[in-house]
Design an enzyme around this catalytic site. Structure first.
Site: not given
Ligand code: 9MJ
Length: 620
Positions: A354, A119, A378, A63, A82, A59, A26-27, A260, A236, A357, A372, A169, A61
């Site tokens: 409450c 993703e 209750c 969701d 994953r 890149e 994960s990141l 984020k 990265k 009840c 309560c 992607y 990110k």
């Molecule tokens: C997403 N969620 O767009 C990674 N991710 O790289 C991108 N996630 C990732 N890279 C290594 N663009 C672990 C997760």
């Protein structure tokens, strides 16, 4: 590769498991420029680059849901989620239905084995269309595109997934055999594209922190116009040799960072402040809001936590407030726009009875929470305790959602968690909105839940202050339900993570005749777990690893951390040596950090430590 050939298989009974040969990482997250600069500084320091700028591949990110695709001789052979990073679910049939995913790679030099990671997501337009149709048909809609993507991939019937507008992607690789990939991340992505795999057209190479920030701002300004949801950008280290030298900590690479976007905030009006009754009787004031779209979902409620919090923020009914929602976190009221307070705004008064009840409400001195006093008299507390019992991390009764529990209690079909195991398919099928098949499935799921673990069972009982970690520590230390029941406060306090307050709650729980009755009924219904053999310690995930803790942790106490580690089979030592596997470092660490660095022992900060615990289902 014709679309009609994409759905071949029959529905599955359940998903198989896939072990990732190379873990899916994960990141690490950053929420500020300062955190980004800190990341860049650490990267340069570790690579001994001095003031030289690093080239990053940047890149968006996405969701959605991370998946891994395995191509053998250019043919899509397997797709997996994953999962926990080590093991995921096999979803090949479902991924085959995604038009963007090639079933066969094209072009030159396709390797014998290529694992691609990326993703899967649902573009905004497809999401809106899907929800519109679902709404018209009176079917379930999805809260956001992320849930829609995850829900669509979790279908056992690929024909359902095929109707969902999913896309993908790719952003990296796993195992590769039979070729040498380019030596830069950006060039690898170009190569993937040449083989016909979808990669983000927004990816760019950038230089240093300044380049990262420029990219961040550019993408943020275009966020609403992008055809899919993103929650930040990812940087990265572009050079693969540098990535290799940086390595990874616990479950995230040291060479990547998710930056984020800030939590989103909107203004709305507080229509009312209601009180919700929790599992332990805690009364939580909740602001009912005029619906407002924030952070990708429509928010109609925001918790106000407790009476003192309402006073501190001075939230009144009729006020205009700032509502914030970050990621998956529950929405909260940030502050009141006092200039907009209407003359007739009403102050909130905590109930003295409450609302469910009618029992007396008590607030213990020194505690922020009003409760309560009705206990299981209750119905709100009964409902919440049953919901908790059935929840995924407790007994995991699939398909027993909150609404259904409300319905079952309201109809008088169940009064306690033990009653769940007396339900029949006929009784359930007679409920409104419940078909025969769902009724049967639920009875099966209830049956399946009988095979559990002692730790889950203890957690499911809902003893006050006994969360997952404490339940795991109790199970590991005391070994049997009888031993837990018999233990007095003194013995309980010898369990790591258990202090006097928790010990008192546990003893009180097992003194109440009603609780004893329910526990005995549950066992009589056949709830069981494998006996804990202390010799089974080798099988625990962290068996053989030694941890040293130093400095102040924020999300847990040192004892809590110790308990969690021990329940996973790790040893916790007082001093660092060459045999130490990890040193966990909080704020103001002592000489242990220097010692670890001089011995080359892996160091985890609190965030990395929590991620590691998280991977084993141990959230503090
Ligand atoms: C997403 N969620 O767009 C990674 N991710 O790289 C991108 N996630 C990732 N890279 C290594 N663009 C672990 C997760």
């Amino acid at each position: 590769e014709s679309p009609t050939q994409r759905v071949g298989a029959e529905p599955l009974k359940s998903f198989g498991q896939v072990t990732h040969a190379i873990p899916m990482l994960s990141l690490d997250n950053a929420f500020s420029e300062a955190e980004l600069s800190e990341f860049d500084r650490r990267v340069r320091e570790r690579l001994q680059m001095g003031e030289q700028h690093i080239t990053y591949s940047a890149e968006p990110k996405l969701d959605g849901l991370a998946v891994s695709l395995l191509y053998r001789n250019g043919n899509l052979e397997q797709a997996a989620t994953r999962g926990d990073g080590m093991t995921g679910e096999e979803i090949t049939q479902n991924v085959r239905t995604i038009q963007a995913v090639p079933l066969r790679l094209r072009g030159n030099g396709v390797p014998g084995l290529l694992e691609v990671r990326g993703e899967v997501f649902m573009p905004k337009a497809g999401f809106e269309r899907f929800n519109d149709t679902a709404r018209k048909r009176g079917e379930k809609t999805f809260v956001n595109p992320r849930n829609a993507a995850a829900g669509s991939l979790r279908q056992l019937d690929p024909r359902i997934t095929a109707q969902r507008p999913l896309a993908m992607y790719c952003y990296g690789t796993g195992q590769v055999e039979g070729t040498t990939l380019p030596d830069h991340h950006s060039a690898i992505l170009d190569q993937l594209r040449e083989w016909g795999l979808p990669v983000s057209p927004e990816r760019r190479s950038v230089t240093g922190v300044e380049g990262c920030l420029e990219y961040y701002q550019k993408i943020q300004s275009r966020r609403d116009n992008l055809p899919y949801e993103i929650d930040g950008v990812v940087y990265k280290v572009d050079d693969i040799e540098q990535q290799r030298r940086l390595g990874f900590v616990s479950r995230a690479p040291r060479w990547a960072l998710a930056h984020k976007f800030a939590a989103q905030e909107e203004l709305t009006r507080v229509v009312d402040i209601e009180v919700q009754v929790g599992r332990t009787g805690a009364l939580t004031p909740v602001a009912r809001l005029e619906p407002v779209f924030v952070g990708g979902v429509t928010v109609t409620n925001a918790t106000l936590h407790n009476e003192d919090e309402v006073r501190r923020k001075d939230v009144r009914i009729g006020d205009t407030v700032v509502v914030r929602r970050a990621g998956d976190v529950i929405p909260e009221v940030v502050n009141v726009v006092t200039e907009r307070r209407p003359a007739d705004a009403r102050e909130f008064l905590m109930h003295t009875r409450c609302p469910v009840c009618g029992s007396e409400v008590v607030r213990v001195e020194g505690e922020a929470v009003a409760r309560c006093s009705g206990g299981l008299f209750c119905s709100a507390q009964r409902k919440q305790s049953i919901k908790h019992f059935a929840s995924r991390r407790a007994m995991d009764v699939e398909g027993l959602g909150d609404k259904l529990v409300d319905q079952l209690v309201d109809e008088g079909l169940i009064d306690s968690v033990a009653d769940l195991y007396r339900l029949t398919a006929e009784q359930l099928a007679a409920l409104e909105r419940m078909g025969e098949k769902s009724a049967r499935n639920l009875v099966d799921a209830i049956e399946t839940s009988k095979a559990t673990t002692l730790s889950r069972f203890l957690y499911a009982l809902g003893i006050r202050e006994v969360g997952e970690a404490t339940a795991a520590a109790l199970a590991a230390d005391l070994g049997s339900l009888d031993a837990v029941k018999r233990a007095d406060e003194e013995r309980l306090q010898q369990v790591p993570d258990v202090g006097p307050v928790v010990a008192a709650h546990i003893v009180r729980f097992f003194q109440q005749p009603h609780n004893i009755e329910v526990v005995e009924a549950l066992i009589a219904h056949g709830i069981h777990w494998p006996a804990i053999e202390h010799s089974a310690a080798q099988d625990k995930p962290l068996a053989g690893q030694t941890f040293v803790l130093t400095g102040t942790l924020h999300r847990m106490t040192r004892d809590g951390a110790k308990a969690l580690l021990q329940s996973l089979g790790a040893k916790v030592a007082g001093s660092v040596s060459k045999k130490t596997s990890y040193v966990v470092v909080g704020d103001d660490p002592g000489s242990k950090l220097a010692k670890a660095e001089s011995l080359g022992v892996e160091v985890l900060d609190e965030a990395a430590f929590i991620r590691l615990l998280d991977e084993y289902g141990m959230t503090p």
